[in-house]
Design an enzyme around this catalytic site. Structure first.
Site, PDB file in Angstrom:
ATOM      1  CD1 TRP A   1       3.831  -2.324   3.962  1.00 23.76           C
ATOM      2  CD2 TRP A   1       3.601  -4.489   4.465  1.00 23.76           C
ATOM      3  NE1 TRP A   1       3.210  -2.941   2.903  1.00 23.76           N
ATOM      4  CE2 TRP A   1       3.061  -4.266   3.180  1.00 23.76           C
ATOM      5  CE3 TRP A   1       3.554  -5.779   4.997  1.00 23.76           C
ATOM      6  CZ2 TRP A   1       2.501  -5.284   2.415  1.00 23.76           C
ATOM      7  CZ3 TRP A   1       2.995  -6.801   4.233  1.00 23.76           C
ATOM      8  CH2 TRP A   1       2.483  -6.549   2.976  1.00 23.76           C
TER       9      TRP A   1
ATOM     10  CG  ASP B   1      10.311  -3.206   5.719  1.00 22.42           C
ATOM     11  OD1 ASP B   1      10.816  -3.307   4.579  1.00 22.42           O
ATOM     12  OD2 ASP B   1       9.135  -3.538   5.975  1.00 22.42           O
TER      13      ASP B   1
ATOM     14  CE  LYS C   1       5.854  -4.023  -2.180  1.00 20.29           C
ATOM     15  NZ  LYS C   1       6.143  -4.315  -0.800  1.00 20.29           N
TER      16      LYS C   1
HETATM   17  C1  LIG Z   1       5.542  -5.073   0.453  1.00 19.95           C
HETATM   18  C2  LIG Z   1       6.142  -4.735   1.749  1.00 19.95           C
HETATM   19  C3  LIG Z   1       6.405  -5.707   2.735  1.00 19.95           C
HETATM   20  C4  LIG Z   1       6.025  -7.167   2.558  1.00 19.95           C
HETATM   21  O1  LIG Z   1       6.883  -7.774   1.706  1.00 19.95           O
HETATM   22  P1  LIG Z   1       6.771  -9.345   1.353  1.00 19.95           P
HETATM   23  O2  LIG Z   1       8.025  -9.534   0.574  1.00 19.95           O
HETATM   24  O3  LIG Z   1       5.522  -9.517   0.568  1.00 19.95           O
HETATM   25  O4  LIG Z   1       6.753 -10.103   2.613  1.00 19.95           O
HETATM   26  C5  LIG Z   1       7.010  -5.308   3.897  1.00 19.95           C
HETATM   27  N1  LIG Z   1       7.353  -4.028   4.109  1.00 19.95           N
HETATM   28  C6  LIG Z   1       7.100  -3.059   3.200  1.00 19.95           C
HETATM   29  C7  LIG Z   1       7.504  -1.658   3.498  1.00 19.95           C
HETATM   30  C8  LIG Z   1       6.493  -3.386   2.002  1.00 19.95           C
HETATM   31  O5  LIG Z   1       6.239  -2.428   1.094  1.00 19.95           O
END
Ligand SMILES: *Cc1c(COP(=O)(O)O)cnc(C)c1O
Length: 356
Positions: free
Chosen positions: A101, A168, A192
Protein backbone atom coordinates in the site's frame (compact mmCIF):
# COMPACT_ATOMS: atom_id res chain seq x y z
CA UNK A 1 -24.21 -20.77 11.24
CA UNK A 2 -22.75 -17.32 11.82
CA UNK A 3 -19.05 -17.44 10.89
CA UNK A 4 -16.10 -16.04 12.81
CA UNK A 5 -15.02 -13.44 10.27
CA UNK A 6 -11.25 -12.80 10.27
CA UNK A 7 -11.28 -11.11 6.85
CA UNK A 8 -8.70 -8.36 6.26
CA UNK A 9 -11.17 -6.13 4.48
CA UNK A 10 -13.97 -5.57 3.95
CA UNK A 11 -14.11 -6.70 7.52
CA UNK A 12 -16.33 -7.69 10.38
CA UNK A 13 -18.77 -5.08 11.70
CA UNK A 14 -20.71 -5.20 14.97
CA UNK A 15 -23.81 -7.36 14.73
CA UNK A 16 -26.05 -4.59 16.11
CA UNK A 17 -24.72 -2.19 13.46
CA UNK A 18 -25.63 -4.65 10.71
CA UNK A 19 -29.13 -5.02 12.13
CA UNK A 20 -29.76 -1.28 12.38
CA UNK A 21 -28.32 -0.73 8.88
CA UNK A 22 -30.62 -3.37 7.46
CA UNK A 23 -33.61 -1.66 9.10
CA UNK A 24 -32.61 1.74 7.67
CA UNK A 25 -32.44 0.25 4.19
CA UNK A 26 -36.14 -0.57 4.52
CA UNK A 27 -37.32 2.38 6.59
CA UNK A 28 -35.04 5.26 7.53
CA UNK A 29 -36.00 7.21 10.68
CA UNK A 30 -39.63 6.12 10.29
CA UNK A 31 -39.94 8.21 7.12
CA UNK A 32 -41.54 5.38 5.19
CA UNK A 33 -38.57 5.66 2.80
CA UNK A 34 -35.29 3.81 2.50
CA UNK A 35 -32.07 5.49 3.60
CA UNK A 36 -30.79 4.95 0.06
CA UNK A 37 -33.77 6.57 -1.65
CA UNK A 38 -33.94 9.91 0.17
CA UNK A 39 -32.21 13.16 -0.76
CA UNK A 40 -28.76 13.57 0.74
CA UNK A 41 -29.69 17.25 1.12
CA UNK A 42 -32.73 16.51 3.25
CA UNK A 43 -32.55 17.17 6.98
CA UNK A 44 -32.47 13.51 7.97
CA UNK A 45 -29.35 12.71 5.99
CA UNK A 46 -27.64 16.05 6.68
CA UNK A 47 -28.02 15.15 10.36
CA UNK A 48 -26.34 11.79 9.71
CA UNK A 49 -23.39 13.49 8.03
CA UNK A 50 -23.03 16.02 10.85
CA UNK A 51 -23.28 13.40 13.53
CA UNK A 52 -20.73 11.13 11.84
CA UNK A 53 -18.31 14.04 11.53
CA UNK A 54 -18.70 15.05 15.15
CA UNK A 55 -18.28 11.45 16.38
CA UNK A 56 -14.97 11.24 14.50
CA UNK A 57 -13.77 14.46 16.13
CA UNK A 58 -14.85 13.24 19.55
CA UNK A 59 -13.35 9.76 19.28
CA UNK A 60 -10.05 11.06 17.90
CA UNK A 61 -10.02 13.91 20.42
CA UNK A 62 -9.47 16.54 17.74
CA UNK A 63 -9.34 20.22 18.65
CA UNK A 64 -10.71 23.07 16.49
CA UNK A 65 -8.95 23.59 13.19
CA UNK A 66 -9.47 20.13 11.68
CA UNK A 67 -11.90 19.16 8.95
CA UNK A 68 -13.42 15.70 8.69
CA UNK A 69 -14.43 14.52 5.23
CA UNK A 70 -16.17 11.47 3.83
CA UNK A 71 -14.99 11.01 0.26
CA UNK A 72 -15.15 8.28 -2.35
CA UNK A 73 -12.45 6.52 -4.34
CA UNK A 74 -11.02 4.63 -1.38
CA UNK A 75 -7.67 5.12 0.29
CA UNK A 76 -6.26 4.52 -3.19
CA UNK A 77 -7.52 7.88 -4.43
CA UNK A 78 -5.95 9.56 -1.39
CA UNK A 79 -2.60 8.28 -2.66
CA UNK A 80 -3.08 10.86 -5.43
CA UNK A 81 -5.07 13.54 -3.60
CA UNK A 82 -2.41 13.91 -0.92
CA UNK A 83 0.36 15.04 -3.28
CA UNK A 84 -2.09 17.14 -5.31
CA UNK A 85 -3.01 19.11 -2.22
CA UNK A 86 0.28 19.18 -0.31
CA UNK A 87 3.16 18.89 -2.75
CA UNK A 88 4.31 22.31 -3.97
CA UNK A 89 5.12 22.88 -7.64
CA UNK A 90 8.74 21.72 -7.85
CA UNK A 91 8.53 20.48 -4.27
CA UNK A 92 9.59 17.25 -2.65
CA UNK A 93 8.04 14.70 -0.29
CA UNK A 94 9.46 11.84 1.80
CA UNK A 95 7.80 8.40 1.96
CA UNK A 96 8.35 5.37 4.15
CA UNK A 97 7.94 2.15 2.21
CA UNK A 98 6.43 -0.43 4.57
CA UNK A 99 4.46 -2.51 2.11
CA UNK A 100 2.43 -2.76 -1.05
CA UNK A 101 0.00 0.00 0.00
CA UNK A 102 2.86 2.39 0.80
CA UNK A 103 4.47 1.49 -2.52
CA UNK A 104 1.24 2.34 -4.33
CA UNK A 105 1.12 5.70 -2.55
CA UNK A 106 4.71 6.35 -3.67
CA UNK A 107 3.90 5.45 -7.27
CA UNK A 108 1.00 7.91 -7.43
CA UNK A 109 2.93 10.71 -5.73
CA UNK A 110 5.73 10.33 -8.26
CA UNK A 111 3.29 11.50 -10.94
CA UNK A 112 3.39 14.95 -9.34
CA UNK A 113 6.87 15.56 -8.04
CA UNK A 114 10.13 14.55 -6.50
CA UNK A 115 9.54 11.68 -4.09
CA UNK A 116 12.27 10.40 -1.83
CA UNK A 117 11.82 6.96 -0.25
CA UNK A 118 13.65 7.50 3.04
CA UNK A 119 13.26 3.99 4.45
CA UNK A 120 12.01 0.63 3.27
CA UNK A 121 11.54 -2.86 4.67
CA UNK A 122 11.13 -4.45 1.27
CA UNK A 123 14.37 -6.44 1.75
CA UNK A 124 12.54 -8.78 4.18
CA UNK A 125 9.11 -8.95 2.54
CA UNK A 126 8.10 -6.01 4.76
CA UNK A 127 8.09 -8.06 7.96
CA UNK A 128 9.37 -5.14 10.05
CA UNK A 129 9.06 -1.37 10.44
CA UNK A 130 12.25 0.51 9.46
CA UNK A 131 13.80 2.56 12.26
CA UNK A 132 16.60 5.08 12.73
CA UNK A 133 16.28 6.59 9.28
CA UNK A 134 17.08 10.24 8.63
CA UNK A 135 14.10 12.46 7.84
CA UNK A 136 15.07 15.23 5.40
CA UNK A 137 14.11 18.76 6.38
CA UNK A 138 13.55 20.13 2.88
CA UNK A 139 10.34 18.24 2.15
CA UNK A 140 6.72 19.43 1.95
CA UNK A 141 5.52 16.39 3.86
CA UNK A 142 6.41 12.97 5.22
CA UNK A 143 4.07 10.07 4.42
CA UNK A 144 3.74 6.85 6.42
CA UNK A 145 1.34 3.89 6.75
CA UNK A 146 0.43 3.22 10.38
CA UNK A 147 -0.60 -0.41 9.97
CA UNK A 148 0.50 -2.71 7.19
CA UNK A 149 -2.53 -4.88 6.62
CA UNK A 150 -0.83 -7.52 4.48
CA UNK A 151 2.26 -8.14 6.65
CA UNK A 152 0.86 -7.54 10.12
CA UNK A 153 3.25 -4.77 11.12
CA UNK A 154 2.30 -1.56 12.89
CA UNK A 155 4.21 1.66 13.52
CA UNK A 156 4.68 2.30 17.25
CA UNK A 157 6.94 5.36 16.88
CA UNK A 158 5.93 7.77 14.16
CA UNK A 159 8.53 9.78 12.21
CA UNK A 160 9.56 13.00 13.89
CA UNK A 161 9.46 15.91 11.49
CA UNK A 162 8.84 19.64 11.31
CA UNK A 163 7.32 19.13 7.87
CA UNK A 164 3.72 18.01 7.52
CA UNK A 165 2.99 14.46 8.63
CA UNK A 166 0.57 12.41 6.51
CA UNK A 167 -0.62 8.96 7.48
CA UNK A 168 -2.61 6.20 5.81
CA UNK A 169 -4.48 4.71 8.79
CA UNK A 170 -6.84 2.56 6.75
CA UNK A 171 -6.41 -0.57 8.82
CA UNK A 172 -5.97 0.73 12.35
CA UNK A 173 -7.97 3.94 12.70
CA UNK A 174 -9.99 3.99 15.97
CA UNK A 175 -8.08 0.94 17.25
CA UNK A 176 -5.57 2.60 19.58
CA UNK A 177 -5.01 5.88 21.34
CA UNK A 178 -2.64 8.24 19.53
CA UNK A 179 -2.07 11.96 19.69
CA UNK A 180 -3.92 12.56 16.43
CA UNK A 181 -2.91 16.23 16.45
CA UNK A 182 0.62 15.10 15.54
CA UNK A 183 -0.76 14.38 12.08
CA UNK A 184 -1.63 17.02 9.51
CA UNK A 185 -3.56 14.66 7.28
CA UNK A 186 -4.98 11.22 8.02
CA UNK A 187 -6.91 9.06 5.60
CA UNK A 188 -8.58 5.69 5.95
CA UNK A 189 -10.83 3.62 3.73
CA UNK A 190 -13.93 2.77 5.78
CA UNK A 191 -13.97 -0.95 5.13
CA UNK A 192 -11.25 -2.01 7.56
CA UNK A 193 -12.53 -0.69 10.87
CA UNK A 194 -15.46 1.66 10.35
CA UNK A 195 -18.04 0.61 7.79
CA UNK A 196 -18.66 -0.80 4.33
CA UNK A 197 -16.42 0.01 1.37
CA UNK A 198 -17.46 3.16 -0.48
CA UNK A 199 -16.36 5.99 1.73
CA UNK A 200 -12.95 7.20 2.87
CA UNK A 201 -12.43 9.16 6.04
CA UNK A 202 -10.07 12.12 5.65
CA UNK A 203 -9.00 14.27 8.61
CA UNK A 204 -7.13 17.45 7.65
CA UNK A 205 -5.62 20.32 9.53
CA UNK A 206 -7.25 23.24 7.71
CA UNK A 207 -4.28 25.60 7.75
CA UNK A 208 -2.13 23.30 5.58
CA UNK A 209 -4.31 23.63 2.47
CA UNK A 210 -4.12 26.06 -0.44
CA UNK A 211 -0.35 26.48 -0.37
CA UNK A 212 0.96 24.48 -3.32
CA UNK A 213 0.52 26.90 -6.23
CA UNK A 214 -1.06 24.06 -8.20
CA UNK A 215 -4.32 24.06 -10.07
CA UNK A 216 -6.22 21.18 -8.50
CA UNK A 217 -9.20 19.56 -10.29
CA UNK A 218 -12.26 20.25 -8.14
CA UNK A 219 -12.98 16.64 -7.21
CA UNK A 220 -9.37 16.18 -6.07
CA UNK A 221 -9.26 19.42 -4.09
CA UNK A 222 -9.87 18.93 -0.36
CA UNK A 223 -11.06 22.53 -0.16
CA UNK A 224 -13.99 21.81 -2.51
CA UNK A 225 -15.12 19.04 -0.20
CA UNK A 226 -14.58 21.04 2.99
CA UNK A 227 -16.61 23.97 1.63
CA UNK A 228 -19.44 21.61 0.69
CA UNK A 229 -19.43 19.63 3.98
CA UNK A 230 -18.57 16.41 2.09
CA UNK A 231 -21.51 16.99 -0.26
CA UNK A 232 -19.65 18.47 -3.23
CA UNK A 233 -21.26 15.62 -5.11
CA UNK A 234 -23.66 12.94 -3.87
CA UNK A 235 -21.95 11.31 -0.89
CA UNK A 236 -21.92 7.56 -0.28
CA UNK A 237 -24.99 7.73 1.93
CA UNK A 238 -25.11 4.09 3.02
CA UNK A 239 -21.40 3.73 3.93
CA UNK A 240 -21.54 7.02 5.84
CA UNK A 241 -24.65 5.91 7.73
CA UNK A 242 -23.14 2.55 8.69
CA UNK A 243 -19.95 4.35 9.75
CA UNK A 244 -22.05 6.56 12.01
CA UNK A 245 -23.56 3.50 13.67
CA UNK A 246 -20.13 1.91 14.15
CA UNK A 247 -18.77 5.12 15.67
CA UNK A 248 -21.75 5.28 18.04
CA UNK A 249 -21.06 1.66 18.99
CA UNK A 250 -17.41 2.55 19.71
CA UNK A 251 -18.45 5.50 21.82
CA UNK A 252 -20.86 3.28 23.74
CA UNK A 253 -18.01 0.89 24.57
CA UNK A 254 -16.04 3.74 26.13
CA UNK A 255 -14.26 5.20 23.08
CA UNK A 256 -10.85 4.46 21.60
CA UNK A 257 -9.08 3.89 24.95
CA UNK A 258 -11.54 1.14 25.92
CA UNK A 259 -11.36 -0.41 22.45
CA UNK A 260 -7.56 -0.38 22.55
CA UNK A 261 -7.63 -2.44 25.76
CA UNK A 262 -9.92 -4.99 24.12
CA UNK A 263 -7.71 -5.10 21.03
CA UNK A 264 -4.63 -5.68 23.19
CA UNK A 265 -6.33 -8.53 25.01
CA UNK A 266 -7.36 -10.19 21.73
CA UNK A 267 -3.93 -9.83 20.15
CA UNK A 268 -2.22 -11.07 23.32
CA UNK A 269 -3.97 -14.45 23.38
CA UNK A 270 -3.34 -15.05 19.69
CA UNK A 271 0.34 -14.03 19.70
CA UNK A 272 0.89 -16.04 22.88
CA UNK A 273 -0.42 -19.13 21.11
CA UNK A 274 1.70 -18.49 18.00
CA UNK A 275 4.80 -18.21 20.20
CA UNK A 276 3.92 -21.21 22.35
CA UNK A 277 2.69 -23.69 19.75
CA UNK A 278 5.55 -25.50 17.98
CA UNK A 279 3.45 -25.86 14.80
CA UNK A 280 3.30 -22.08 14.22
CA UNK A 281 5.63 -19.14 13.85
CA UNK A 282 4.85 -15.44 13.57
CA UNK A 283 5.65 -13.60 10.33
CA UNK A 284 6.21 -10.03 11.58
CA UNK A 285 9.10 -9.04 13.87
CA UNK A 286 7.85 -9.18 17.45
CA UNK A 287 8.43 -5.53 18.30
CA UNK A 288 6.49 -4.41 15.23
CA UNK A 289 3.52 -6.74 15.55
CA UNK A 290 0.13 -5.34 14.63
CA UNK A 291 -2.86 -5.38 16.97
CA UNK A 292 -5.13 -5.64 13.92
CA UNK A 293 -3.65 -8.16 11.48
CA UNK A 294 -1.90 -11.17 12.97
CA UNK A 295 0.25 -12.97 10.40
CA UNK A 296 1.65 -16.43 10.97
CA UNK A 297 2.89 -19.50 9.14
CA UNK A 298 3.03 -23.21 9.81
CA UNK A 299 6.45 -24.49 10.82
CA UNK A 300 5.75 -27.60 8.74
CA UNK A 301 3.71 -27.19 5.56
CA UNK A 302 2.66 -30.84 5.82
CA UNK A 303 0.28 -29.77 8.60
CA UNK A 304 -1.65 -27.49 6.24
CA UNK A 305 -4.43 -29.87 5.32
CA UNK A 306 -5.09 -30.81 8.95
CA UNK A 307 -5.12 -27.20 10.14
CA UNK A 308 -7.32 -25.98 7.28
CA UNK A 309 -9.82 -28.71 8.14
CA UNK A 310 -9.80 -27.70 11.81
CA UNK A 311 -10.46 -24.00 11.35
CA UNK A 312 -13.04 -24.61 8.64
CA UNK A 313 -14.91 -26.97 10.95
CA UNK A 314 -14.76 -24.34 13.71
CA UNK A 315 -16.67 -21.87 11.49
CA UNK A 316 -13.68 -19.61 10.90
CA UNK A 317 -13.58 -17.56 7.70
CA UNK A 318 -11.01 -15.30 6.04
CA UNK A 319 -7.69 -16.33 7.59
CA UNK A 320 -5.82 -17.21 4.42
CA UNK A 321 -2.66 -15.10 4.22
CA UNK A 322 -2.08 -12.58 1.44
CA UNK A 323 -0.46 -14.22 -1.58
CA UNK A 324 2.78 -12.25 -1.06
CA UNK A 325 3.24 -13.62 2.47
CA UNK A 326 1.50 -17.00 2.39
CA UNK A 327 0.42 -18.77 5.56
CA UNK A 328 -2.34 -17.21 7.60
CA UNK A 329 -3.57 -13.76 8.54
CA UNK A 330 -6.13 -13.33 11.27
CA UNK A 331 -7.55 -9.82 11.14
CA UNK A 332 -8.93 -8.97 14.55
CA UNK A 333 -10.42 -5.54 13.97
CA UNK A 334 -12.44 -3.63 16.58
CA UNK A 335 -15.67 -5.57 16.05
CA UNK A 336 -14.05 -9.00 16.42
CA UNK A 337 -15.12 -10.52 19.75
CA UNK A 338 -12.44 -12.15 21.90
CA UNK A 339 -14.57 -15.32 21.90
CA UNK A 340 -13.92 -15.70 18.16
CA UNK A 341 -10.18 -15.24 18.70
CA UNK A 342 -10.38 -17.98 21.32
CA UNK A 343 -12.03 -20.28 18.75
CA UNK A 344 -8.98 -19.80 16.51
CA UNK A 345 -6.58 -20.39 19.41
CA UNK A 346 -8.49 -23.59 20.22
CA UNK A 347 -8.14 -24.79 16.63
CA UNK A 348 -4.39 -24.16 16.80
CA UNK A 349 -4.15 -26.16 20.03
CA UNK A 350 -6.23 -28.92 18.51
CA UNK A 351 -3.71 -29.17 15.66
CA UNK A 352 -0.93 -29.63 18.17
CA UNK A 353 -2.93 -32.32 20.01
CA UNK A 354 -3.61 -34.16 16.75
CA UNK A 355 -0.04 -34.15 15.52
CA UNK A 356 1.92 -34.75 18.67
C1 LIG B 1 -6.91 -1.64 2.15
C2 LIG B 1 -5.88 -0.60 2.25
C3 LIG B 1 -5.74 0.41 1.28
C4 LIG B 1 -6.61 0.48 0.04
O1 LIG B 1 -7.85 0.92 0.35
P1 LIG B 1 -8.98 1.14 -0.77
O2 LIG B 1 -10.04 1.80 0.04
O3 LIG B 1 -9.35 -0.21 -1.28
O4 LIG B 1 -8.43 2.00 -1.82
C5 LIG B 1 -4.78 1.37 1.48
N1 LIG B 1 -3.97 1.35 2.56
C6 LIG B 1 -4.06 0.38 3.49
C7 LIG B 1 -3.14 0.42 4.66
C8 LIG B 1 -5.01 -0.62 3.37
O5 LIG B 1 -5.10 -1.58 4.30
Amino acid sequence: MKKHNFSAGPCILPQEVLKKSAEAIIDFNGLGLSLIEVSHRGKDFVDVMEKTRSLVKELLNLPEGYSVLFLQGGASLEFLMTPYNLLKEGGKAAYIDTGVWAAKAIKEAKLLGDIEVIASSKDKVYNYIPKNYAVPTDVDYVHCTSNNTIYGTQIKEFPKTDSLLVCDMSSDIFSRVLDFTKFDLIYAGAQKNMGPAGTTLVVIKDEILGKTGRTIPAMLDYQSHIKADSMFNTPAVFPVYVSMLTLEWMKGLGGVAAIEKMNEAKAAILYAEIDRNPYFKGFAEKEDRSLMNVTFNLTNEDAKEAFDKLWNAAGISGIKGHRSVGGYRASIYNAMPIESVQVLVDAMQELENQLS
